[in-house]
Structures are given as structure tokens and as C-alpha cells.
Design a protein around this motif. Structure first.
Motif, PDB file in Angstrom:
ATOM      1  N   LEU A  49      -1.133   8.984  -9.881  1.00 49.75           N
ATOM      2  CA  LEU A  49      -1.936   8.675  -9.651  1.00 49.75           C
ATOM      3  C   LEU A  49      -2.711   8.940 -11.561  1.00 49.75           C
ATOM      4  CD1 LEU A  49      -4.416   6.477  -7.821  1.00 49.75           C
ATOM      5  CD2 LEU A  49      -5.145   8.874  -7.121  1.00 49.75           C
ATOM      6  N   GLN A  50      -2.887   9.874 -11.531  1.00 50.29           N
ATOM      7  CA  GLN A  50      -3.710  10.688 -12.631  1.00 50.29           C
ATOM      8  C   GLN A  50      -3.012  11.457 -13.224  1.00 50.29           C
ATOM      9  OE1 GLN A  50      -7.765  11.881 -12.281  1.00 50.29           O
ATOM     10  NE2 GLN A  50      -7.565  14.214 -12.158  1.00 50.29           N
ATOM     11  N   PRO A  51      -1.825  11.459 -14.309  1.00 47.36           N
ATOM     12  CA  PRO A  51      -1.136  11.609 -14.677  1.00 47.36           C
ATOM     13  C   PRO A  51      -1.596  12.768 -16.148  1.00 47.36           C
ATOM     14  CG  PRO A  51      -0.837   9.403 -14.701  1.00 47.36           C
ATOM     15  CD  PRO A  51      -1.910   9.806 -14.355  1.00 47.36           C
ATOM     16  N   ASP A  52      -2.685  13.162 -16.036  1.00 42.91           N
ATOM     17  CA  ASP A  52      -3.079  14.351 -16.716  1.00 42.91           C
ATOM     18  C   ASP A  52      -3.822  15.259 -15.937  1.00 42.91           C
ATOM     19  OD1 ASP A  52      -5.406  12.777 -15.890  1.00 42.91           O
ATOM     20  OD2 ASP A  52      -6.495  13.198 -18.207  1.00 42.91           O
ATOM     21  N   THR A  53      -3.558  15.400 -14.666  1.00 39.08           N
ATOM     22  CA  THR A  53      -4.314  16.786 -13.347  1.00 39.08           C
ATOM     23  C   THR A  53      -3.158  17.962 -14.497  1.00 39.08           C
ATOM     24  OG1 THR A  53      -4.641  15.697 -12.160  1.00 39.08           O
ATOM     25  CG2 THR A  53      -4.064  17.602 -11.615  1.00 39.08           C
ATOM     26  N   GLN A  54      -3.924  18.741 -15.123  1.00 40.58           N
ATOM     27  CA  GLN A  54      -3.324  19.901 -15.016  1.00 40.58           C
ATOM     28  C   GLN A  54      -3.758  21.190 -14.434  1.00 40.58           C
ATOM     29  OE1 GLN A  54      -3.990  20.361 -19.531  1.00 40.58           O
ATOM     30  NE2 GLN A  54      -2.483  19.440 -19.693  1.00 40.58           N
ATOM     31  N   ARG A  55      -5.072  21.229 -13.864  1.00 38.96           N
ATOM     32  CA  ARG A  55      -5.168  21.782 -12.773  1.00 38.96           C
ATOM     33  C   ARG A  55      -5.391  21.722 -11.413  1.00 38.96           C
ATOM     34  NH1 ARG A  55     -10.277  23.477 -16.705  1.00 38.96           N
ATOM     35  NH2 ARG A  55      -9.916  21.237 -16.292  1.00 38.96           N
ATOM     36  N   ILE A 155      -8.981  10.314  -2.151  1.00 40.00           N
ATOM     37  CA  ILE A 155      -8.276   9.685  -1.990  1.00 40.00           C
ATOM     38  C   ILE A 155      -7.127   8.731  -1.386  1.00 40.00           C
ATOM     39  CG2 ILE A 155      -7.727   8.155  -4.290  1.00 40.00           C
ATOM     40  CD1 ILE A 155      -9.882   9.584  -5.613  1.00 40.00           C
ATOM     41  N   LEU A 156      -6.166   9.945  -1.390  1.00 40.32           N
ATOM     42  CA  LEU A 156      -4.893   9.878  -1.043  1.00 40.32           C
ATOM     43  C   LEU A 156      -4.324  11.026   0.479  1.00 40.32           C
ATOM     44  CD1 LEU A 156      -2.491  11.216  -2.136  1.00 40.32           C
ATOM     45  CD2 LEU A 156      -2.796  10.106  -3.927  1.00 40.32           C
ATOM     46  N   THR A 157      -2.867  11.082   1.522  1.00 39.76           N
ATOM     47  CA  THR A 157      -3.005  12.370   2.468  1.00 39.76           C
ATOM     48  C   THR A 157      -1.697  10.454   2.385  1.00 39.76           C
ATOM     49  OG1 THR A 157      -3.682  13.390   3.860  1.00 39.76           O
ATOM     50  CG2 THR A 157      -3.724  10.817   4.091  1.00 39.76           C
ATOM     51  N   VAL A 158      -0.969  12.565   2.484  1.00 37.60           N
ATOM     52  CA  VAL A 158       0.308  11.725   3.546  1.00 37.60           C
ATOM     53  C   VAL A 158       0.087  12.944   4.875  1.00 37.60           C
ATOM     54  CG1 VAL A 158       2.945  12.528   3.039  1.00 37.60           C
ATOM     55  CG2 VAL A 158       2.341  12.054   1.236  1.00 37.60           C
ATOM     56  N   THR A 159       0.503  12.541   5.992  1.00 35.97           N
ATOM     57  CA  THR A 159       0.618  13.037   7.067  1.00 35.97           C
ATOM     58  C   THR A 159       1.717  13.080   8.096  1.00 35.97           C
ATOM     59  OG1 THR A 159      -0.863  13.323   8.684  1.00 35.97           O
ATOM     60  CG2 THR A 159      -0.905  11.524   7.484  1.00 35.97           C
ATOM     61  N   THR A 160       1.602  13.093   9.080  1.00 34.68           N
ATOM     62  CA  THR A 160       2.869  12.673  10.308  1.00 34.68           C
ATOM     63  C   THR A 160       2.019  12.004  11.163  1.00 34.68           C
ATOM     64  OG1 THR A 160       2.757  14.099  11.631  1.00 34.68           O
ATOM     65  CG2 THR A 160       4.252  14.842  10.151  1.00 34.68           C
ATOM     66  N   ASP A 161       3.061  11.199  11.841  1.00 36.39           N
ATOM     67  CA  ASP A 161       2.712   9.250  13.171  1.00 36.39           C
ATOM     68  C   ASP A 161       2.374  10.345  14.017  1.00 36.39           C
ATOM     69  OD1 ASP A 161       2.205   7.778  14.691  1.00 36.39           O
ATOM     70  OD2 ASP A 161       2.893   6.389  13.609  1.00 36.39           O
ATOM     71  N   GLN A 162       1.299  10.646  14.149  1.00 37.34           N
ATOM     72  CA  GLN A 162       1.370  11.614  15.911  1.00 37.34           C
ATOM     73  C   GLN A 162       2.309  10.620  16.532  1.00 37.34           C
ATOM     74  OE1 GLN A 162      -2.993  13.052  16.470  1.00 37.34           O
ATOM     75  NE2 GLN A 162      -2.745  14.317  15.223  1.00 37.34           N
ATOM     76  N   ALA A 163       2.031   9.178  17.136  1.00 41.43           N
ATOM     77  CA  ALA A 163       2.443   8.597  17.770  1.00 41.43           C
ATOM     78  C   ALA A 163       4.442   9.318  17.869  1.00 41.43           C
ATOM     79  CB  ALA A 163       2.142   7.329  17.919  1.00 41.43           C
ATOM     80  N   GLU A 164       4.806   9.227  16.944  1.00 42.46           N
ATOM     81  CA  GLU A 164       6.122   9.326  16.760  1.00 42.46           C
ATOM     82  C   GLU A 164       6.257  10.537  17.253  1.00 42.46           C
ATOM     83  OE1 GLU A 164       9.686   8.140  13.345  1.00 42.46           O
ATOM     84  OE2 GLU A 164       7.689   9.872  12.956  1.00 42.46           O
ATOM     85  N   MET A 204     -14.530   6.000  -8.506  1.00 43.97           N
ATOM     86  CA  MET A 204     -14.568   6.919  -9.127  1.00 43.97           C
ATOM     87  C   MET A 204     -13.845   6.816 -10.697  1.00 43.97           C
ATOM     88  SD  MET A 204     -12.403  10.939  -8.362  1.00 43.97           S
ATOM     89  CE  MET A 204     -13.849  11.201  -7.628  1.00 43.97           C
ATOM     90  N   GLY A 205     -13.064   5.664 -10.793  1.00 41.73           N
ATOM     91  CA  GLY A 205     -12.500   5.192 -12.005  1.00 41.73           C
ATOM     92  C   GLY A 205     -11.676   5.341 -12.388  1.00 41.73           C
ATOM     93  N   ILE A 206     -10.601   4.974 -11.475  1.00 46.89           N
ATOM     94  CA  ILE A 206      -9.674   5.188 -11.972  1.00 46.89           C
ATOM     95  C   ILE A 206      -8.453   4.464 -11.147  1.00 46.89           C
ATOM     96  CG2 ILE A 206      -7.104   6.852 -10.861  1.00 46.89           C
ATOM     97  CD1 ILE A 206      -9.413   9.254  -9.226  1.00 46.89           C
ATOM     98  N   THR A 207      -8.276   4.263 -12.362  1.00 48.10           N
ATOM     99  CA  THR A 207      -6.610   2.709 -12.616  1.00 48.10           C
ATOM    100  C   THR A 207      -5.761   2.940 -11.624  1.00 48.10           C
ATOM    101  OG1 THR A 207      -7.808   2.294 -14.391  1.00 48.10           O
ATOM    102  CG2 THR A 207      -5.278   1.185 -14.138  1.00 48.10           C
ATOM    103  N   VAL A 208      -5.300   2.815 -10.264  1.00 46.60           N
ATOM    104  CA  VAL A 208      -4.099   2.745  -9.858  1.00 46.60           C
ATOM    105  C   VAL A 208      -3.427   1.701 -10.348  1.00 46.60           C
ATOM    106  CG1 VAL A 208      -4.182   2.823  -6.756  1.00 46.60           C
ATOM    107  CG2 VAL A 208      -6.419   2.689  -7.889  1.00 46.60           C
ATOM    108  N   PRO A 209      -2.040   2.342 -10.229  1.00 43.84           N
ATOM    109  CA  PRO A 209      -0.417   1.902 -10.583  1.00 43.84           C
ATOM    110  C   PRO A 209       0.071   0.866  -9.141  1.00 43.84           C
ATOM    111  CG  PRO A 209      -0.815   4.272 -10.630  1.00 43.84           C
ATOM    112  CD  PRO A 209      -1.767   4.234 -10.210  1.00 43.84           C
ATOM    113  N   ASP A 210      -0.335   0.165  -9.652  1.00 43.44           N
ATOM    114  CA  ASP A 210       0.896  -0.914  -8.732  1.00 43.44           C
ATOM    115  C   ASP A 210       1.593  -0.316  -7.719  1.00 43.44           C
ATOM    116  OD1 ASP A 210      -0.872  -3.116  -9.247  1.00 43.44           O
ATOM    117  OD2 ASP A 210       0.503  -4.036 -10.755  1.00 43.44           O
ATOM    118  N   SER A 211       2.863  -0.220  -8.476  1.00 43.19           N
ATOM    119  CA  SER A 211       3.559   1.437  -8.323  1.00 43.19           C
ATOM    120  C   SER A 211       3.012   2.164  -6.133  1.00 43.19           C
ATOM    121  CB  SER A 211       4.164   2.326  -8.904  1.00 43.19           C
ATOM    122  OG  SER A 211       3.392   3.316  -9.330  1.00 43.19           O
ATOM    123  N   LEU A 212       2.388   2.912  -6.843  1.00 40.56           N
ATOM    124  CA  LEU A 212       1.432   3.317  -5.706  1.00 40.56           C
ATOM    125  C   LEU A 212       1.004   2.669  -4.486  1.00 40.56           C
ATOM    126  CD1 LEU A 212       1.141   6.743  -5.842  1.00 40.56           C
ATOM    127  CD2 LEU A 212      -0.995   6.117  -6.311  1.00 40.56           C
TER     128      LEU A 212
END
Length: 221
Positions: A49-55, A155-164, A204-212
């Protein structure tokens, strides 16, 4: 006792809950939360999403064992990508607020993004709200947290499906009722879900890549 135990949502590393994932032993089995894997995936998606992230800011309670393994797994992966994990040990919401206040007074806040680890302190409503507010003020994206935190500003998260997870646990109970010993049933790990807050990224003015976007299981617009 010898009463079988099934956990439906737990970290299984750095504790004595089970002997191993494949052979939990004793009278217990269940469904593990893949904390370290989710942390690495969050970093991967953040950098897409934000390739220039360093910290990347990482607040965590040092006494909470799951954080230890997540950090041990994350540090070398981040370093290999030229990313610094800005570790912020916290024991209370007040510690989180104090760190943000200190950063806000600096010319350089020292971070490019927040990553919410599977930590109890940084996920309290007050702490998370302060992180989101700081992120909006300084144009610093927040990633991670539970699915309910995505509409609240992550902006985004990765989690598990509680139903599963519940379905896995129910299937284990069925095996036990049919004669299987709990300790011989391998611990299961559910698939992860990727939820993306497109509206928050736009604000936040972030350009979101279609791949994401194509990778996301759910997109909030």
C-alpha cells in the motif's frame, strides 16, 4: 481431570497449552490464532500500500507472551526489507497516550505507519482511538486490529474468521464424542481474512493499487 478440553481461539506458542501443534498431548486440542503469520502479512500488505514505509510503530505489552514470538519473527523480516520496527513497550493506555504526545511535539515523529499487534493494551478503545486520531493528524496509516477496528480507522487488517474457528472446534468435539482422544487431534489453524478500508485510504490521500484490492476478502467503501 481427564475431561477433554477444546479451545476455539488461542495462541499456542510460548506457553504450555499444548506439546505441539501436530500432537497436542494430554486431554486438550483446539484452534490456534496465527499471530506471527498475521503480523508478517500485515507488514507485507502495508508495504504494498505504501512502499516508502521505513519505520513502523509497534506498541506492545512486554508481559504478553504472544507479542514475544510475533516480534522475534517480525524483526529479521523487517530488517531484510530495510524496515525498522519502532518498538514501544506499554503497560497501560496511559503509556500509549504518553508516547503519542511525546511524538506529536517533535519535528520528526519518527514513524511512517502504525501496526496494531495482537496486544491487549493497544486495542483498548481509548488507546486505539488515540492512535487513529494521531494517524489522521500526521497522515500516518494504521493497519491491523480486529475487524471492528477497520470501520473505526484501521486502513486494513488481517484476521481470522471466528465462525470458521467455531466450526473447527465443533468438528473436534464430534471426533471426541466418537471416541478420539483430544490430545491426538492436531491443533488447527484457520485461514486469514484480509479486510480493506478503501474510504480511510482515500481520506489519507493514499493511492490504492488494484492488485491490493483484488487480494481483499472484504472492501469497505
Amino acid at each position: 481431570t481427564d475431561i477433554p478440553v477444546i479451545f476455539a481461539s488461542s495462541f499456542s506458542e510460548l506457553n504450555d497449552l499444548v506439546e505441539s501443534v501436530n500432537a497436542p498431548g494430554g486431554n486438550i486440542t483446539g484452534v490456534r490464532v496465527p499471530g506471527p503469520e498475521m503480523t508478517l502479512l500485515l507488514q507485507e500488505l502495508l508495504l504494498e500500500l505504501q512502499p516508502d514505509t521505513q519505520r513502523i510503530w509497534a506498541g506492545y505489552d512486554p508481559a504478553y507472551a504472544p507479542n514475544q514470538l510475533a516480534l522475534e519473527t517480525w524483526r529479521p523480516e523487517a530488517a531484510a526489507l530495510g524496515v525498522t520496527v519502532v518498538e514501544v513497550p506499554v503497560k497501560s493506555t496511559e503509556d500509549v497516550l504518553a508516547d503519542l504526545q511525546t511524538r506529536g511535539a517533535l519535528d520528526d515523529i519518527g514513524i511512517d505507519a502504525f501496526l496494531i499487534m495482537p496486544d491487549i493494551v493497544v486495542r483498548t478503545p481509548e488507546a486505539f482511538a488515540a492512535i487513529v486520531a494521531f494517524g489522521k493528524e500526521h497522515k500516518v496509516p494504521v493497519v491491523g486490529g480486529s475487524t471492528r477496528m477497520v470501520p473505526q480507522g484501521s486502513i486494513l487488517t488481517v484476521t481470522t474468521d471466528q465462525a470458521e474457528q467455531g466450526e473447527f472446534a465443533a468438528a473436534m468435539a464430534d471426533q471426541i464424542f466418537k471416541g478420539a482422544k483430544a490430545g491426538t487431534i492436531p491443533v488447527r489453524t484457520p485461514d486469514t481474512l484480509f479486510v480493506f478500508n478503501y474510504k480511510a485510504a482515500q481520506e489519507m490521500g493514499i493511492t490504492v493499487p488494484d492488485s491490493l484490492l483484488r487480494k481483499a476478502d472484504e472492501v469497505l467503501r
